[in-house]
Structure formats: C-alpha cells, structure tokens
Design an enzyme around this catalytic site. Structure first.
Site, PDB file in Angstrom:
ATOM      1  N   LYS A 125       0.846  -1.201   0.000  1.00 46.21           N
ATOM      2  CA  LYS A 125       0.000   0.000   0.000  1.00 46.21           C
ATOM      3  C   LYS A 125       0.879   1.248   0.000  1.00 46.21           C
ATOM      4  O   LYS A 125       0.662   2.174  -0.782  1.00 46.21           O
ATOM      5  CB  LYS A 125      -0.919   0.013   1.236  1.00 46.21           C
ATOM      6  CG  LYS A 125      -2.038  -0.985   1.162  1.00 46.21           C
ATOM      7  CD  LYS A 125      -3.003  -0.845   2.331  1.00 46.21           C
ATOM      8  CE  LYS A 125      -2.405  -1.140   3.684  1.00 46.21           C
ATOM      9  NZ  LYS A 125      -1.887  -2.498   3.842  1.00 46.21           N
TER      10      LYS A 125
ATOM     11  N   CYS B 146     -11.711   0.582  16.602  1.00 51.32           N
ATOM     12  CA  CYS B 146     -10.375   0.067  16.308  1.00 51.32           C
ATOM     13  C   CYS B 146      -9.578  -0.232  17.573  1.00 51.32           C
ATOM     14  O   CYS B 146      -8.994  -1.296  17.694  1.00 51.32           O
ATOM     15  CB  CYS B 146      -9.686   1.100  15.413  1.00 51.32           C
ATOM     16  SG  CYS B 146      -7.956   0.916  15.187  1.00 51.32           S
ATOM     17  N   MET B 147      -9.582   0.703  18.531  1.00 49.13           N
ATOM     18  CA  MET B 147      -8.769   0.435  19.720  1.00 49.13           C
ATOM     19  C   MET B 147      -9.340   0.996  21.007  1.00 49.13           C
ATOM     20  O   MET B 147      -8.623   1.166  21.970  1.00 49.13           O
ATOM     21  CB  MET B 147      -7.307   0.871  19.546  1.00 49.13           C
ATOM     22  CG  MET B 147      -6.932   1.937  18.600  1.00 49.13           C
ATOM     23  SD  MET B 147      -7.682   3.533  18.434  1.00 49.13           S
ATOM     24  CE  MET B 147      -8.213   4.146  19.881  1.00 49.13           C
TER      25      MET B 147
ATOM     26  N   MET C 200      -6.993  -6.165  16.309  1.00 46.36           N
ATOM     27  CA  MET C 200      -8.455  -6.190  16.330  1.00 46.36           C
ATOM     28  C   MET C 200      -9.039  -7.444  16.968  1.00 46.36           C
ATOM     29  O   MET C 200     -10.147  -7.417  17.461  1.00 46.36           O
ATOM     30  CB  MET C 200      -8.994  -6.012  14.916  1.00 46.36           C
ATOM     31  CG  MET C 200      -8.641  -4.661  14.330  1.00 46.36           C
ATOM     32  SD  MET C 200      -8.976  -3.329  15.459  1.00 46.36           S
ATOM     33  CE  MET C 200      -7.525  -2.334  15.228  1.00 46.36           C
TER      34      MET C 200
ATOM     35  N   GLY D 191      -4.410   0.249  14.331  1.00 44.55           N
ATOM     36  CA  GLY D 191      -4.669   0.066  12.914  1.00 44.55           C
ATOM     37  C   GLY D 191      -4.474   1.320  12.106  1.00 44.55           C
ATOM     38  O   GLY D 191      -3.954   1.282  11.002  1.00 44.55           O
ATOM     39  N   GLN D 192      -4.903   2.455  12.630  1.00 40.84           N
ATOM     40  CA  GLN D 192      -4.939   3.662  11.815  1.00 40.84           C
ATOM     41  C   GLN D 192      -3.686   4.517  12.001  1.00 40.84           C
ATOM     42  O   GLN D 192      -3.043   4.476  13.036  1.00 40.84           O
ATOM     43  CB  GLN D 192      -6.184   4.486  12.142  1.00 40.84           C
ATOM     44  CG  GLN D 192      -7.466   3.727  11.860  1.00 40.84           C
ATOM     45  CD  GLN D 192      -8.687   4.617  11.946  1.00 40.84           C
ATOM     46  OE1 GLN D 192      -8.965   5.365  11.041  1.00 40.84           O
ATOM     47  NE2 GLN D 192      -9.404   4.538  13.047  1.00 40.84           N
TER      48      GLN D 192
END
Lengths: 269, 268, 930
Positions: C85, C182-183, C422, C459-460
C-alpha cells in the site's frame, strides 16, 4: 403478389433462417450460455448430449497424425452419413455461413455488372479437388490440419461469435474474390470442404429432379445456379441433378414450369 | 495442317499440365508455409488438460466449446494477430488468468481429445480416475524476474503469493535477512515448478507495471537433464530411466585421430 | 558512505537550529532539508497514509503533482522499505472520480431536498445550507442534536481543531472517531490498568525480544513492515526466538510461527486465564514477587454488564434481531459459564440479569488470594476443551500447545512480547482481554522492559496521535483528560481561554450511539470527517436506511465518493494527505509531521479549513448561552457574562475566539520552516478558490497548523505527554513522546528510560498514570464500600476477568461464525486503494473464505456466488476455499474493503460495554447459493 415473392424465394428464406439461426444458437452459447448448440461448424455439442463433427476435419486431423476421440469420430460419421446418404451437399447452401457472404458478393457482382469485363482470371471448377488432396497431403507434412488453419468458415464463425481480430482479412479476401474476380469463386471453385461433400454425397437420396417435358427452356434456373455445370441436362433430358449440386433449391423455386422439384433419388432408374 | 493442329493441342495440353503443377506447387508451398507459420505457438498458454503443444494443434478442431464452457472468460480462440495456431484456444494470464475451477468445465466438453481429462486425471493411490484434478494441470510455469520483483527489493508485497490458489505449495516465501536495514527481512516468493499449474493468477495480480512474475509454457521455462545422470539422493529420480533411449554412439576411426599429429609441432 | 560538502553544511545547519531551541536530536533521526534535483523534482519527507505502523516516506513533486514515492531510508521504523500500500502512496490522490467540488442534493428549483440528486454547488451555498441545518438541529435539540464522526486518520491539527470546535465552541461532546471501532478496548485497558493511555514499549522490542506472541493480530497482512522485523528477528536466532500465532483461523502469520493455536472465538479470555493459572498455581516461582508487591494491585469488576446493544424493546428491531438483542438484558448461563462464573454462585441454566450495564467500568481492589480463587477453574483440561477452535485438531495436541505457550511465557530469562490488534479489541469483552494480557506480563514482571511487554498495535495512522492523544472521543479532552472530570474541564477551559463552565460535563455519544441516535432522531445533523462510517459500522442496514429515510442532514467530507457520501445530503471535497500540512502519531508513540507537498485538486479544500470555516458562522451568543442537555440536571450554564469579563463580545464568532485569536495570529506565515511550500489554509494557494463567503480564498494570514500544534502541546506538557515544538518535527524522523529535554522515551514507566518514572522516585518502575488510582476494595463478588478506598499511586492493576460467552453463537438456524477484517492490499473501506488500478487488479473483490468441507456441506463450491445471511441482513460474495485465510470448519471470513460486498450489513453491532468498541469478529450466519 406478395405471396408470389415468398413462393419464389421459399427455399432461400428457409436457408437464411437456418443459417442465421445456427449462428444465433452458436453465438447464444458464448454470449448468454445457451446450451442448445455449443462449438462451431467444425464440431458442435448438441443439447449437451452428443457431438456433430466435420468429417473433413476429422480426416485432416487423422492425416496430421492424431486420432480424435470417439465422440468426435462418431459425430463425424453421423454427419457423413446424413449428407452422404440423405441430404447431399446441402451443408454448403443450408448451413455454411460463408454461403451468405458469397451469395451477397454474387448478387452485388451481378447488380453492378462486374462480371462483364473480368475474364482475366479463370479457374477450373475441379481445382477444389486438387486443393482437397493437397490439404490432406500437407496435413502430415506441417503437422496440423492444414485447411483448418486457413478455413474461412471457421474464421467467419469465430469472428462473429468470438470477435474477429485479424481473421476478418481471410473472410474479406473470400468476399472480394467472389465479388471482383470469379463468380462463385470460393464455393464453386476452391473450397475443399465443398469438394469433400461433393465426393461424399454422390449417393445421397435427396436430389433435384428435372422434368424435360415441362421445361420451356426459359433458363432462369441457369441464371441462379452456383454450379451451373450440374444443369447440363436442362431441357435435354429428364433426370436427377447430380455432381456438385448443393440442393440449394434456387432452381426449383425460380422455375415457373414445375420442371424442377426436390425428389428422392430412385436408384432403380 | 492436321498435324500442326495435333501438335498444337498436345503442346497446349502439356502447357496446361505444367501450369497446373506449377500452380499447385506454388500454392502448396505457400499454403504449407502459412500453415506452419500459423501454428507456431511456442509462447502460448493452453487450457488445462491440453495435450503437448505439437499434438494439441493437430488435435484441436477449433470449435470453441471449451471457450464457451469457461465461466471466467479466460479462454479465447486465436485470431490471426495472436501469434498462435489460428482458432485454437489459449489464454493471456495478465488479462484473465485461469481460476482453476475444481470441476474444470473446459476439459470434458472437448470433442476432439485435444483437451483430455486423462492428462489431468485425479489420482487415487497412484491410479488415474475419470475425474479431473485441476491441481495436475500443467498450463505453464510462473517465473519471477528478481530484478523487478518488489519483494526482492524488500517491499512487503507478496501479492502473487496470496493470489496463488496453491499458496504455500506452488509459491512459497523464502525468508532472508535484509542486511541493509539491519532489522527487516525479505519475504521472497519462490515458485515450485513441480506444483505450479501455470494458472497465472500470480501474473494477473502482480502490481508492477509489467508483471514481475509471469507464466511461460513449460517447454520454454524448463530445462532438461540428460538421462545418464540420476540423483543419488532421490529414489524417485530413477523414474527418468524408464524413458531412456538406447544410447547412440558414433563410430570414428582411432587411426585417423592418431595420424593427425603434425599440428602438435610448432611451425618452424 | 560519503557525505558531500554541501550536504554536510546543510545537516550542520539543521543541527545548529535544533541546538538553538534546546533540542538534542539523535543523529540517525536527522532529516536533510528538502532537495530539489536537477531533473526538477523535489524530495521531501512525509509519512505513509495507511496503517498505524507509521512508515516514513519521501515524496517527489514535480509541476505541482506527486510523481514518485520512496521509503525513507533514514526512517527508523521502515528504513526505506514499504508495504504494497505504501508503495502506491503516490497514486492515491489521482483516482478518476476524485471529488473536486461541493455536491448537494437539489430539487429541480436548485434548493436542497433530501430526495434530490447530487449537483455541484458553490462553497457558499454548501455552507449556507450546512449552517441552516446545524442551527435547525441546535435549536430543536440543543448541543446534543449535532454530531461528528471523527477519525484516527485525522491529522493531529484537524482532530484538535474539531475537538476544540465541538467541545469549546458548540459545547457538544458528540464527537467520536472511527478509532472507537479500532482500539477503544485497548484505551480502556490502558486507562484502567496504567492510569494513562498508550503502550509502554516501542518497536525496538521486536529486535530485543526472544518470543513474539500474536493474539488476534494478523501482522503479516496488517502490519507488514513490522512483521518483516519480526521475521528478521526470527532469522537472527532461529532456535532461540519463538513465534506463536494465536488466531481463530490460519492466517499468514502462521507461515513463520513455531506454534499456531487456533482457538474458538472469545476463548482468548480463557487461554489468558489458563496461563495465569499455570503461573499462580503450578509455577509460583516464575512470578516476579518483588515487582508485584511494589508496583501492582489486584482488582476485578462486574460481569453482568451486557453487550453494548440496545434494549430489545426498541422499535427498530426485527424479531430475528431480537433473538440476539434480548441478551442485553439477561442471558441464560451456559455450561462453560457455570464453571467460569461459579465464583459468583451461578449454575448452568440460571439467568444472569445484566444489572451493571450503566456501571460496566466499575472495578475494585481485591487480594491476591481472591485473584487466585478466580483463576481456579481454568485448568488445562477445561480450557483446552473450551478453546480448541479447529474441529479437525486433536485435543491432546492442542493441550500440548497451550502448555508450551504457558511455559514460554514463564521461562526465566525469556523475553516475551505479546502483540494484538483487532482480535482482542473488537470483542464484547475486549477491555477484559486487554487487561488479561497485562495480567500475565505483570505477574511475570515482563512489562515495560526492553524486549518484554504486552503491546497493543493500532490500525490507523493516527489512532494514537490524534484520536487518543488529542482526545477526539465523546468522553475525552486532550492529554488523557476526560470531560466528566471537573478538574480536567477546568484545565482545558483555562488553556482554551474559555469561561469556566463552558465545557459540557456530560459524556457525548460514542460512534455506535451516534448512529442509534440518528435512527431515534435524537441527532439530526451529522458530519463525517476522514472516514467512511456508513460502510464501516456493523448492522449497516439500519444506518443506511436512517441516512436516507429519517429526518436528518448528513455532511460527508471526503476525497472519493464512498458509501457514506452516497447516502449523504452534502458532500464536501477534501484535500488529501499530501495536499495539506499535518502530523500523525503511530502505535509506538512516534509523532511525525509533514509539509503540504502539492496544491489540492479541483476546488477541494483541507479538512481543517472546512472545520474552521463553519466556526465563522456561529457567534458566542448562539452557543454560550444556557443550554438544555438531556440527562444533565440544570443543563449547561450561560457563560456569556463570564465571557464578557474575559474581554469577549457575544457578537464574536467562534472563529475569532477559538482559531483567530491574538495567540494564533502571532504564528506568522510565511515561516522559514515552510519556505518553498504551499499553505492553502494560511495563504491560499493560487487556485483562486471562491470560498464560503463567495469571495476568493486568500488565507487566514497566519500559520494555523503551527498555532494549533503549539497550543495543543501545552496540554501534555509536564504531564508525561510532552511533545517537541513544531519546527523540530520538521527536521527529524519523528519522536516518541514523552519528549523530555529534547529526548524521546523508548520504554515508559521504567526509571531507566522514562524521566517521568524517575521523577516519582518509586524504585525501578513507576506506573505514574493518574486515572482511576483511587478505588474501592472488595472481594471477587463485589466491592465492599465499608473497606474504604485504596490509593494506588504509582501502581498498576492486575485484573482478574472471567470467561463469558459472546452474545451470538452458532445454532441450528445460523450455524457459522462470521469474522471480518482487512487484507494487505486494501485500506479500510477501499475508497483510496480500490482506486489504485494495480491494487484493484491484485484484489478486486472481497471473497468469502471458508473450509472446503463447509463448502460441500452447504452445497456451494469454489468460486460460487453465495448469500451470507444473518439475523440482520445479507450480502453476496464469491466462495474461496483456498487462499490467504484458511478457515476451520464452522467459520467464514469476509473482508470489509469492498463496497460491493457490504459485509457490515450482516455484522452484529454489539460492543464491549465498557469501551463501546464493536465486535466485528464474531456473529453468526447461514450461507446458501445465490
């Protein structure tokens, strides 16, 4: 009047319906997944149950050194028997899609009078038998069914159904050849498949019968015939039209005198 | 006068005969070379279950039934511009790869036997069954260009590996330390030619501008070892001896060799 | 490596500048100034747009376009490498259908209509309608009638500006990020355990540890660059280093792993307790007794807390949905729960009434003996029987693996890092399982030490940096402060220069509740920022219908037309990452800034600009008067008088007060740090955009990004949340906070590495987080108020948390587990990566991964199109029985990146009752041929 036009073209309409219908069924198999008729004129898978195969292709493939599967050979024998014993050389005028094209070329050739000033190329109608033989000799030499590589029937079918690519050049060549150079040039002079069916359908039952008694010698039949040499007996003697006649029925429908008719060959005569 | 006529007609007949032979010869050689040219197809990927290329072009009746049976529009019939036997089925993995359908719908429909279930017959206990096994297909072999493969640069790509339907068998990842960064690893895709079917899902998925992993026909992508040497550490390798041909030897006379000694002396 | 003379001069100049502001910059972090090559392209440093790893990249710009990208060889995280990515960062901005102008639903007369078609409008028309709709909601419903969907993909400044606008301006706490999905469980785990958010360790742990255990973290696909570091560590000492992959299905991490443990969904709760039981009962010598005595406190909490669902009597539910939702109020104790909740006296078949739904966060101190008693049922036999997730695996071999796992944790001198993402966070008991990870590490003294620690990955790209640190949550303020705490409000009001009492003390709506309140028409205006929540939220059928059919106004600021934009009323085109100035904070607390590289496309404008422009349209008198807040007695006070005393005029706009105050204007633009770079917000960018007032946009005239950063960082200063100044970040490859005396911190709470721990003078460690450090005492059954509160200064907590079943489990009607997630090739909802042709080609659609035997059992085959059908909705997908995820029998996996396979229609919107994070990893479905 209208009735008369239809009557005068009844076989033509039936033939075109059959020819386009088959194309549609083949096309439908590829475009919409129909299961009536998959494949093409070389080999067709009918209703997902049995195959019909071009016996000439089986023969060439055999010559090239490969024995096809039983399915294909059985399919070839069915076809061979059908034309050979019953329908005659009718593949060429009732099934083959190239016929539509060459008929169109001839029609245009006549309409525009292209035939009047083109005597520089003459081809013997027997050439096709030489080509038939040559193809069978070449097949083992080049290791591939030689005619299938350049077969415009296959190319036209694939072109319509799967997309032409550069294959249209062969098809256009056949069309132009018939339009500009030799009347009925491809089907009547060169095509080895036609030659094959001519030879193999010698004893077919369905043939056109001529009744010389009724003939007025108007010669309309000779105007429309693709294999004019088969009409030598017109007006001279009654009998069956033999040889390279493809049972197209044009002569039958244009005859105003009922002197030509489809008939079952009588071996006794 | 009559003689002359007769002579003329004989001469004409001879002329026609020679012309005929000439035209046939010319036509035949043109046709033959065109046929050879049009069946040349070394770089073509064939459907699963295809016979060896040489036999395949002989056998294929060019009917397109396999093309119609393919649910993914993978297969195409060659036209003049495809550099392969015209009318025969093939696929271009970068455009549409073979998705390796477990029921292999393209093969059983072949009328001629050019695509043959036997070639990819499912084996149970070493015996062929009548069922096809797509894992036995040998359409080609994937080859990695290590210069342009991003994974060999150290990029965490491996798109081909995850796209492979036989992941971890046909393509595995080889781990190597990245000495330049000192703390990352290379995860390099390696193709195993004995398992790879040549389906081309890897080539299709590859993210480089021109695929860095691509499928070649097996004949092109593989070498061959002579039968005179068998791996001492691999019992199965002995199977190669089954096909061994009688060793061909060429005889030549040792006297001729012995008598050819003068070149050993330097020129004066 | 040779360094040419010019480079040398350049680097020394930077070093000199840094010294001047009192910074010591580690040599390897020094970034060289942007370099314009002879070919006419300019390289400058930036950061990858995608995941929380935080890889450094360099961007080449030519003729106003990003033309190339390279991994930044100087970036410590990735040393010049990227994943696939990151490789495409240069292409994400130039998709064919990039949004380039505001689009609004208009009727045939050109007026807004909920049922109109999207047509281009000017920025002014867009903002006029937006203002009108905001006012309508505010007038009708008060500050809680509006909401903002925030994001872990906000830049720090964007998140900070939106938090300030909502909390200080509109006095609404209805701002919550997709990071909730997400968290959030990790956050609550951190706060309850440590009293302060975010990991103790850093990525260097990977190189220092001997054991990497992944718990519901498919790092091989989701954190590929970190995974390559794990791989390298394994290669460096293959015999010593062990990798264990715990997952509910076989994923790519198993390729490298020495041990793969496939467990049944939710039974990670039991496995952690099994490890703890092994330690406490069978190997007490492995406990770090000194560490526990000095720095730890045992604790536990309520179990009857529900599953974060609405009550079953809600009118929006179908009968099928109610079958699951009814468990929110009570559930029947299962055979397994009878064992694990036996300590509370429950037996199989009993009804567990969910009495503590509202106080799910409640917890209290217990003794070690009580703690030990709680662990008693988690024997190897019980846990192996409960947790074995692959029906084809032999129970004995599973037992052996569990035992091996426990012994690796316990082995003396073996360093262990537990990573999770996750799998443990998206969990209806996600907070519990996070706390269990710390439990095991704490018992062994293997936490907050180099190479040792339980490490929550994010994740982000800025889940940590923005969502958490800035506090764009409905309950948070910057620097770990919360709105419910009067002291925290006071501090924030002071720093924001607000009259006392401005900030709303009532916690706002979390992201799930924003949707639910939209459906109930308690919220009528919602603004989507930097995310795609209508695609990314479970039980999507409800919310898609809500957006289109209920009375509300949805604004979506996005760069591409995703699902959220499709159901919106107004779509605002935004500048993408490299078209604006910004900063992200990654999972190891590393903050990284970048400059605006190019001018945005079309009429797209930065998010920050969009937020600030709306502030120009509201005056103090509109928002700072007395306001009703549902559930808050007395409502919000009128603070206008106090505001007048502070020198504000009720006619001042929120823009004047919050964003264009004297302080802000002191940050001048141009600024030397931005020389040669555009700044759309500060000065316009030459595109002659016609702004929200129908005049050409020429900029605010000051360096808004620098102002926001400098103001923001004062929140954390001296509170263990220190950052460096703005300019420094433009010279280095990021710094891990707290940045104290110019030095970053690698391991927190460890006196050797963390100056804050040192300052406490509590010994080797100090768990100095301030939150929840005074708690009641009690026993396993509950708090005993008579015992009084216990002070836990500098201590962390070891929680006992039991195993419980998830709210939905396979049954005859819905026999399969469904797990959702991502794939390496695509980011989140795919709005960016699905528009990169190469990535699209690589993975063009979301497949339904399943076991071949399940496929034959349900009469479907590889490649078939099937329905995936749950109690909530259904979608179609193609079957994949091979490929990257190898499912055990009884479970399917569908990634959520693909709009065509909108799997969230199927998912259950149950959340952890404490963290409100949705469990996307388990619900039940049936499948059949489409």
């Amino acid at each position: 009047m209208m009735n008369n036009i239809i009557k005068k073209n009844r076989y033509l309409v039936l033939r075109r319906t059959l020819q386009f219908g088959l194309l549609l069924l083949f096309g439908g198999a590829n475009w919409w997944g129909w299961k009536f008729l998959m494949g093409n004129y070389s080999s067709a898978y009918v209703l997902e149950s049995f195959y019909l195969t071009d016996p000439h292709a089986v023969l060439q493939t055999f010559a090239a050194g490969f024995v096809m599967s039983t399915d294909a050979i059985v399919g070839g024998i069915i076809v061979l028997l059908f034309y050979g014993l019953i329908a005659g050389r009718s593949f060429c005028s009732w099934v083959c899609p190239v016929n539509i094209l060459t008929d169109l070329a001839t029609w245009m050739r006549k309409k525009w009078r292209l035939s009047e000033n083109d005597n520089f190329l003459r081809i013997n109608r027997k050439t096709r038998y030489w080509i038939l033989g040559l193809g069978l000799i070449l097949s083992p030499i080049v290791g591939v069914a030689a005619f299938e590589v350049i077969n415009p029937i296959g190319m036209l079918h694939r072109g319509v159904i799967f997309g032409f690519g550069m294959g249209w050049t062969f098809v256009v060549a056949v069309f132009l050849f018939d339009l500009l150079f030799v009347e009925y040039g491809w089907c009547g002079h060169l095509c080895p498949l036609g030659a094959f069916y001519t030879l193999s359908s010698r004893f077919a039952l369905i043939k056109v019968k001529h009744d010389a008694e009724k003939c007025t010698l108007c010669m309309k039949c000779k105007d429309v015939c693709h294999e004019i040499q088969v009409l030598d007996l017109i007006g001279e003697e009654s009998g069956y039209i033999k040889g390279a006649c493809s049972n197209c029925g044009r002569c039958v429908e244009v005859c105003d005198d009922d002197a030509l008719k489809f008939s079952v060959y009588n071996y006794k005569t | 006068m009559a003689d002359e006529l007769q002579n003329n007609s004989r001469r004409d007949a001879l002329k026609t005969l020679f012309q005929g032979i000439g035209v046939l010869g010319l036509g035949g050689s043109l046709w033959g070379s065109a046929a050879i040219k049009l069946k040349a197809s070394e770089l073509t990927l064939r459907p699963p279950g295809a016979l060896e290329e040489e036999d395949f072009v002989k056998a294929c009746i060019r009917c397109g039934t396999c093309v119609e049976a393919c649910p993914y529009d993978t297969l195409k019939l060659a036209t003049l511009d495809n550099h392969t036997a015209i009318g025969t089925p093939f696929f271009e993995a970068r455009l549409v790869p073979c998705y390796m359908c477990p029921d292999v719908p393209c093969v059983p429909v072949c009328p001629s036997g050019a695509l043959d279930v036997k070639v990819i017959a499912k084996q149970i206990d070493g015996h062929n069954t009548d069922e096809p096994d797509i894992r036995r297909a040998k359409m080609g072999i994937a080859v990695v260009d290590q210069e342009t493969c991003l994974a060999y640069w150290g990029i965490q790509c491996d798109v081909c590996y995850r796209a492979c339907p036989l992941m971890d068998e046909a393509i595995t990842l080889e781990y190597k330390r990245n000495e330049r960064t000192g703390k990352h690893a290379f995860l390099e895709p390696v193709v195993h030619s004995d398992i790879c079917t040549g389906c081309g899902l890897c080539e299709h998925a590859c993210v480089t501008e021109k695929a860095a992993i691509f499928v070649l026909p097996r004949e092109i992508a593989t070498g061959k070892v002579g039968e005179h040497y068998i791996k001492g550490w691999d019992k199965a390798d002995e199977e190669r001896l089954i096909n061994i041909k009688k060793a061909e030897t060429k005889e030549s006379s040792p006297e001729d060799v012995l008598n050819d000694w003068e070149h050993l002396l330097d020129d004066e | 490596m040779s360094i040419n003379r010019r480079d040398f001069v350049k680097t020394t100049a930077v070093a000199a500048a840094a010294t001047a502001v009192g910074m010591t910059i580690p040599k390897n972090l020094l970034a060289s100034a942007p370099d314009v090559s002879e070919g006419g392209w300019r390289w400058d440093k930036s950061v990858c747009r995608f995941c929380g790893t935080g890889c450094g990249i360099m961007l080449a710009t030519k003729d106003g376009k990003i033309v190339a990208v390279k991994g930044d060889p100087a970036a410590p995280v990735n040393r010049g490498l990227n994943c696939i990515k990151g490789y495409f960062n240069a292409k994400i901005m130039y998709g064919a259908d990039r949004l380039k102008q505001p689009l609004m639903r208009l009727d045939s007369n050109g007026n807004f209509s909920k049922n109109g078609k999207f047509k281009p409008v000017s920025w002014k028309v867009a903002y006029d309608e937006m203002e009108k709709q905001m006012r309508r909601s505010l007038d009708e419903l008060g500050p809680t009638g509006i909401a903002v969907f925030g994001s872990g993909q906000y830049t720090v400044q964007e998140g900070y500006a939106m938090a300030k606008l909502m909390k200080a301006g509109f006095r609404s706490n209805n701002l919550d990020p997709n990071a909730r999905h997400c968290m959030a469980s990790a956050v609550v785990g951190f706060i309850q355990t440590f009293g302060i958010d975010e990991p103790a360790g850093c990525y260097d742990d990977i190189e220092l540890t001997d054991t990497v255990v992944t718990w519901g973290a498919n790092m091989a696909e989701m954190h590929p660059v970190l995974w390559s570091r794990v791989t390298d560590r394994k290669l460096s000492d293959p015999d010593r280093v062990k990798i264990i992959n715990l997952s509910t299905y076989t994923n790519r991490c198993s390729d490298l792993a020495d041990i793969e443990i496939i467990f049944k969904p939710h039974t990670d709760l039991a496995i952690w307790n099994y490890i703890a039981r092994e330690i406490v009962y069978n190997n007490p010598e492995s406990m770090d007794q000194d560490f526990i005595d000095k720095y730890m406190q045992f604790a536990t909490g309520f179990v009857d807390t529900g599953y974060g669902m609405r009550k079953p009597d809600h009118k929006g539910f179908t009968d099928l949905e109610r079958q699951t939702v009814k468990k929110e109020v009570s559930k029947i104790i299962s055979k397994e729960e009878a064992v694990t909740l036996g300590y509370l006296g429950y037996k199989e078949g009993d009804t567990l009434e969910m009495k503590h739904r509202a106080s799910a966060n409640g917890h209290w101190a217990i003794t070690f003996e009580e703690f030990k008693k709680g662990l008693e049922p988690y024997t190897l036999n019980f846990v192996a029987g409960l947790a074995k997730g692959n029906p084809e695996e032999d129970l004995a071999s599973f037992r052996v693996k569990l035992k091996l796992l426990a012994s690796l944790y316990m082995e003396q001198n073996r360093k262990v890092v537990s990573f999770w993402t996750m799998g443990m966070n998206q969990h209806t008991r996600g907070v519990w399982v996070n706390e269990q990870a710390y439990m095991v590490h704490f018992l062994l003294g293997k936490q907050a030490k180099p190479g040792n620690g339980a490490f929550s990955l994010t994740g982000q790209p800025s889940a940590c940096g923005t969502a958490r640190e800035v506090g764009t949550f409905s309950h948070r303020l910057p620097a770990d402060m919360v709105v419910a705490n009067p002291k925290h409000r006071e501090v924030s009001e002071k720093l924001w220069k607000l009259p006392a009492g401005t900030i709303n003390p009532k916690v706002g709506t979390h992201i799930m509740k924003i949707f639910r309140d939209l459906e109930d028409e308690k919220i009528k205006f919602a603004w989507v920022n930097v995310c795609n929540p209508f695609m990314g939220t479970a039980n999507a059928n409800h919310w898609l219908k809500t957006a289109r059919k209920m009375d509300n106004f949805i604004v979506v600021s996005d760069s591409y037309p995703g699902v959220s934009a499709k159901v919106a009323d107004l779509v605002l085109p935004v500048a993408m990452i490299y078209e604006k100035w910004g900063a992200y904070g990654n999972a190891e607390r590393r903050t990284q800034h970048w400059k605006q590289q190019v001018v945005p496309v079309g009429s797209a404008m930065p998010d920050l600009w969009q937020y600030i422009e709306i502030s120009k349209r509201f005056k103090l008198k509109d928002v700072w008067g007395a306001k009703d807040i549902p559930g808050l007695e007395g409502g919000l006070p009128d603070v206008l008088d106090k505001a007048r005393d502070m020198g504000y005029d009720p006619e001042d706009t929120l823009y004047d007060v919050l964003f264009a105050n004297e302080e802000a204007k002191s940050y001048a633009w141009p600024d030397p740090i931005g020389e040669g770079f555009s700044n759309t917000e500060a000065a316009g960018d030459g595109r002659e955009i016609i702004g929200t007032n129908d005049e050409e946009w020429k900029g605010y005239g000051f360096f808004i990004h620098k102002y926001l950063w400098e103001e923001y960082r004062t929140f954390g200063e001296g509170k263990a949340h220190d950052y460096a100044d703005f300019d420094t970040y433009h010279k280095v490859r990021g710094l891990k906070w707290p940045v104290v005396d110019g030095k970053e911190t690698q391991w927190r709470f460890n006196s050797k590495y963390d100056p804050y721990a040192r300052k406490e003078d509590a010994g080797e460690f100090a768990f100095y987080g301030k939150a929840l450090k005074s708690i009641l005492q009690g026993d396993l059954r509950g708090p005993i108020p008579s015992k009084g509160k216990k002070d836990l200064t500098n201590r962390a907590k070891i929680f006992f948390r039991p195993y419980m079943d998830p709210p939905e489990m396979p049954d005859a009607a819905f026999p399969l587990w469904l797990c959702t997630g991502r794939v390496l090739e695509h980011w989140h909802s795919g709005t960016m990566t699905m528009r990169v042709p190469e990535l699209y080609r690589a993975v063009p659609e979301a497949l339904c991964y399943m076991h071949p035997d399940d496929a034959s059992e349900y009469n479907v085959a590889q490649g078939d199109l099937i329905w995936i059908d749950s109690r909530r909705g259904k979608v179609k997908a193609h079957v994949e029985t091979r490929g990257r995820n190898r499912m055990p029998k009884g479970m399917i996996y569908v990634p959520w990146f693909d709009e065509k396979v909108l799997i969230n229609k199927v998912c259950l919107d149950a959340t952890d009752p404490q963290s409100k994070q949705t469990d996307f990893k388990k619900c039940t479905v049936k499948i059949y041929k489409a």
